[in-house]
Design an enzyme around this catalytic site. Structure first.
Site, mmCIF file in Angstrom:
data_model
loop_
_atom_site.group_PDB
_atom_site.id
_atom_site.type_symbol
_atom_site.label_atom_id
_atom_site.label_comp_id
_atom_site.label_asym_id
_atom_site.label_seq_id
_atom_site.Cartn_x
_atom_site.Cartn_y
_atom_site.Cartn_z
ATOM 1 N N HIS A 99 1.030 -2.374 47.974
ATOM 2 C CA HIS A 99 0.379 -3.546 47.379
ATOM 3 C C HIS A 99 0.415 -4.713 48.353
ATOM 4 C CE1 HIS A 99 4.608 -3.278 46.191
ATOM 5 N NE2 HIS A 99 4.652 -4.594 46.339
ATOM 6 N N HIS A 101 0.436 -8.661 48.676
ATOM 7 C CA HIS A 101 0.687 -9.916 47.955
ATOM 8 C C HIS A 101 -0.260 -11.004 48.480
ATOM 9 C CE1 HIS A 101 4.816 -8.925 46.276
ATOM 10 N NE2 HIS A 101 4.750 -8.029 47.232
HETATM 11 P P1 5GP Z 1 7.514 -5.609 46.366
HETATM 12 O O1 5GP Z 1 8.878 -6.212 46.425
HETATM 13 O O2 5GP Z 1 7.550 -4.115 46.081
HETATM 14 O O3 5GP Z 1 6.662 -5.973 47.563
HETATM 15 O O4 5GP Z 1 6.805 -6.340 45.155
HETATM 16 C C1 5GP Z 1 6.672 -5.798 43.887
HETATM 17 C C2 5GP Z 1 6.095 -6.889 43.012
HETATM 18 O O5 5GP Z 1 5.625 -6.302 41.813
HETATM 19 C C3 5GP Z 1 7.109 -7.958 42.634
HETATM 20 O O6 5GP Z 1 6.655 -9.215 43.113
HETATM 21 C C4 5GP Z 1 7.171 -7.885 41.104
HETATM 22 O O7 5GP Z 1 7.270 -9.151 40.496
HETATM 23 C C5 5GP Z 1 5.868 -7.193 40.747
HETATM 24 N N1 5GP Z 1 5.926 -6.359 39.553
HETATM 25 C C6 5GP Z 1 6.873 -5.427 39.274
HETATM 26 N N2 5GP Z 1 6.601 -4.826 38.089
HETATM 27 C C7 5GP Z 1 5.454 -5.404 37.629
HETATM 28 C C8 5GP Z 1 4.674 -5.214 36.440
HETATM 29 O O8 5GP Z 1 4.981 -4.383 35.572
HETATM 30 N N3 5GP Z 1 3.570 -5.966 36.299
HETATM 31 C C9 5GP Z 1 3.187 -6.891 37.232
HETATM 32 N N4 5GP Z 1 2.069 -7.597 36.994
HETATM 33 N N5 5GP Z 1 3.907 -7.100 38.366
HETATM 34 C C10 5GP Z 1 5.024 -6.371 38.551
#
Ligand code: 5GP
Ligand code: ZN
Length: 140
Positions: A99, A101
């Site tokens: 993903h 951001h």
């Molecule tokens: P990472 O740390 O893997 O780059 O970011 C994962 C992101 O996914 C985090 O910023 C977290 O807040 C978001 N996230 C995790 N679970 C969910 C969810 O169920 N729904 C949404 N909309 N965001 C999520």
């Protein structure tokens, strides 16, 4: 993929605040934003790593992400944005569906990236690292 929360969001099986969708990508609000308006752009197809996303889809993610960034800049309090992608646990990846951001930024948002930058010891040390990366780089 079964048990992948982002696959379920892209399929509409788990609710999310959708920002954009097309045949390749899905964009929605992060549930715990750095600033309000923090968006995640994902490939609809499950990929754990950004490196396996087909080039057309990866390009679409960047295109859509930067356009969302422009939309965020039009909002009150924001006049900039960061694109960020964590690939791998050590890099901070928590959800194992790649993903991108898109984080709205404003001069007074009080958020600081925790950069730590250390110069190379000398030119030879820097060139040794560059040489090693080139030798390990495969674009196919
Ligand atoms: P990472 O740390 O893997 O780059 O970011 C994962 C992101 O996914 C985090 O910023 C977290 O807040 C978001 N996230 C995790 N679970 C969910 C969810 O169920 N729904 C949404 N909309 N965001 C999520
Ligand atoms: Zn997935």
């Amino acid at each position: 993929m079964a048990d992948c929360i982002f696959c379920k969001i892209a399929a509409g099986e788990i609710p999310a605040a959708k920002i954009y969708e097309d045949e390749l990508v899905f964009a929605f609000l992060d549930i715990a934003p750095i600033n309000p308006g923090h968006v995640l752009v994902i490939p609809k197809e499950h990929h754990e790593s950004a490196s396996t996303i087909p080039e057309v889809t990866a390009g679409r993610m960047f295109h859509v992400g930067s356009r969302i960034g422009i939309a965020l800049k039009r909002m009150e309090n924001f006049d900039a944005y960061n694109l960020h992608l964590a690939d791998g646990t050590a890099a901070g990846q928590v959800v194992m569906h790649a993903h991108l951001h898109v984080i709205p930024r404003g001069v007074n948002d009080q958020f600081h990236w925790n950069w730590r930058q250390v110069p190379y010891g000398d030119d030879a040390a820097r060139e040794a690292v560059a040489s090693e990366i080139r030798s390990k780089l495969h674009l196919d």
